[in-house]
Design an enzyme around this catalytic site. Structure first.
Site, short mmCIF file in Angstrom:
data_model
loop_
_atom_site.label_atom_id
_atom_site.label_comp_id
_atom_site.label_asym_id
_atom_site.label_seq_id
_atom_site.Cartn_x
_atom_site.Cartn_y
_atom_site.Cartn_z
N LYS A 1 0.82 -1.10 0.03
CA LYS A 1 0.10 0.17 -0.01
C LYS A 1 0.85 1.37 0.00
CE LYS A 1 -0.51 -0.38 5.21
NZ LYS A 1 -1.19 0.69 5.95
N TYR B 1 16.64 29.50 8.76
CA TYR B 1 15.27 30.26 9.35
C TYR B 1 15.06 30.17 10.70
CZ TYR B 1 13.66 30.74 4.28
OH TYR B 1 13.62 30.84 2.92
C1 LIG Z 1 -4.12 -4.65 7.85
C2 LIG Z 1 -2.42 -4.52 7.81
N1 LIG Z 1 -1.69 -5.67 7.75
C3 LIG Z 1 -0.39 -5.49 7.61
C4 LIG Z 1 0.53 -4.36 7.60
C5 LIG Z 1 1.76 -4.20 7.73
O1 LIG Z 1 2.29 -3.73 8.70
P1 LIG Z 1 3.74 -3.21 8.86
O2 LIG Z 1 4.30 -2.25 7.83
O3 LIG Z 1 3.89 -2.66 10.36
O4 LIG Z 1 4.52 -4.45 8.82
C6 LIG Z 1 -0.43 -3.10 7.83
C7 LIG Z 1 0.26 -1.56 7.62
O5 LIG Z 1 -0.19 -0.95 8.30
C8 LIG Z 1 -1.91 -3.26 7.75
O6 LIG Z 1 -2.60 -2.21 7.87
#
Ligand SMILES: Cc1ncc(COP(=O)(O)O)c(C=O)c1O
Length: 358
Positions: free
Chosen positions: A35, A254
């Protein structure tokens, strides 16, 4: 010549990190969580690296899922937030995608969608994260409805941990999830990176690592990425574009928030918050200049940041700088800036040219 900043995505590191995840996963299958544009690394790059290695890809966006499928990915593709409207389910069916069902309206949606065939689904329980997932009161009726629905194919049960990287751990959520799953005989998926690395009992049938695949430690204060055998997949590099000499009392940038106490040499790096570097990173945030660790100075501006060259006397204009990645762990930069490597990676700005290696 373009501005000297660039990000390198190392596909061999992505492959190495998946191998580390697999070594912890034992016989569990592995969703690669891609994602947010593969945590900023580029969906296409992640798909290229893991094309023949992942058991499946998990993400949020339907268009991105279709893109993956059309790029030739044959493995299951999981939509972690499921359908937002009924029409999404028809598109998921067309591209053989697997939705998560995390609220009762989504149960009704799939039953009434008029799907052409049997769609595999993940049913998500809220066991304490209190973000997505069915409550224990809703769970059994939802599961029975899905099991009775001819349009629903194989069902996997899932939950997500709130504190797998922290003090509270996972036992309290495991107990609730075990109670919900008892007697179902269905496959289960629970573990994010932190759980995968800390709690083998949570491996179940499918693990869902994200951050570790990109070379970030889910708990850098306990164990570094290097200690876990993880390699940085993203390296953000730039160069010194100006050198200044400060007298005692001179300040930098800044807000004049850093003032020299003695004469010092500083470098100005072509990297700022418009490149994705965190503006809130304080003076002293680690940075690698010409192969040596030093620290930032003063406020991060849009296109530039100052660094201390007192310990790097040979570094002048054109000296190479690593902001994070190979030679400067992203977790250390994130910790200094009060954030997590996830945020650094995801914030890499579109204006930064990306080079893919490995
Ligand atoms: C439903 C779900 N599974 C797995 C993961 C993977 O998590 P991580 O990046 O902490 O391994 C995420 C990430 O937020 C998630 O939302």
């Amino acid at each position: 010549m373009p501005r000297p900043i660039r990000a390198t995505i190392d596909l061999s590191s992505l492959r190495n990190n998946l191998a580390v995840a697999r070594a912890h996963a034992a016989s569990a299958k592995c969703w690669c969580v891609v994602k947010a544009n593969a945590y900023g690394h580029g969906l296409h790059n992640a798909a290229t690296a893991w094309r023949d290695l992942a058991d499946g890809f998990a993400l949020l966006d339907l268009d991105e899922a279709v893109q993956l499928r059309e790029s030739g990915i044959r493995q299951p593709i999981l939509l972690l937030e499921g359908a937002f409207e009924a029409a999404d389910l028809l598109r998921m069916a067309e591209f053989d995608l697997t939705p998560v069902i995390h609220h009762v309206e989504q149960v009704a949606m799939i039953v009434n969608a008029g799907l052409p065939g049997r769609m595999p689904v993940y049913l998500k329980a809220n066991t304490g994260m209190n973000r997505l997932g069915l409550s224990s009161g809703e769970w059994h009726a939802a599961l029975a409805t899905l099991r009775a629905c001819p349009q629903v194919g194989p069902i996997t049960l899932m939950t997500h941990f709130a504190d797998a990287d922290g003090e509270r751990g996972i036992d309290w959520q495991m107990a609730r999830f075990d109670a919900l799953c008892a007697g179902s005989g269905l496959p289960r998926s629970l573990a994010n990176s932190a759980a995968l690395l800390r709690f083998p009992a949570a491996n179940a049938d499918w693990v869902r690592p994200g951050i570790m695949l990109y070379g970030g430690s889910p708990f850098p204060a306990r164990r570094s990425a290097a200690q876990l055998g993880l390699r940085p997949a993203m390296t953000l590099r730039s160069q010194i574009i100006s050198v200044q000499r400060l007298d005692p009392g001179d300040s930098v940038g800044y807000g004049c928030i850093f003032t020299a106490q003695q004469p010092m040499r500083i470098g100005v790096v072509a990297c700022g918050y418009a490149d994705g570097y965190p503006r809130h990173a304080p003076s002293g945030t680690p940075v690698n200049v010409a192969g040596r660790m030093t620290g930032t100075l003063g406020r991060v501006s849009m296109d530039m940041i100052a660094v201390d060259l007192e310990t790097v006397p040979e570094a002048g204009v054109g000296a190479p700088v690593v902001l994070w990645g190979e030679g400067c762990p992203a977790d250390d930069v994130a910790t200094a800036a009060g954030t997590v490597s996830y945020e650094l990676f995801c914030a890499l700005a579109p204006r930064v040219p990306v080079e893919v290696i490995g």
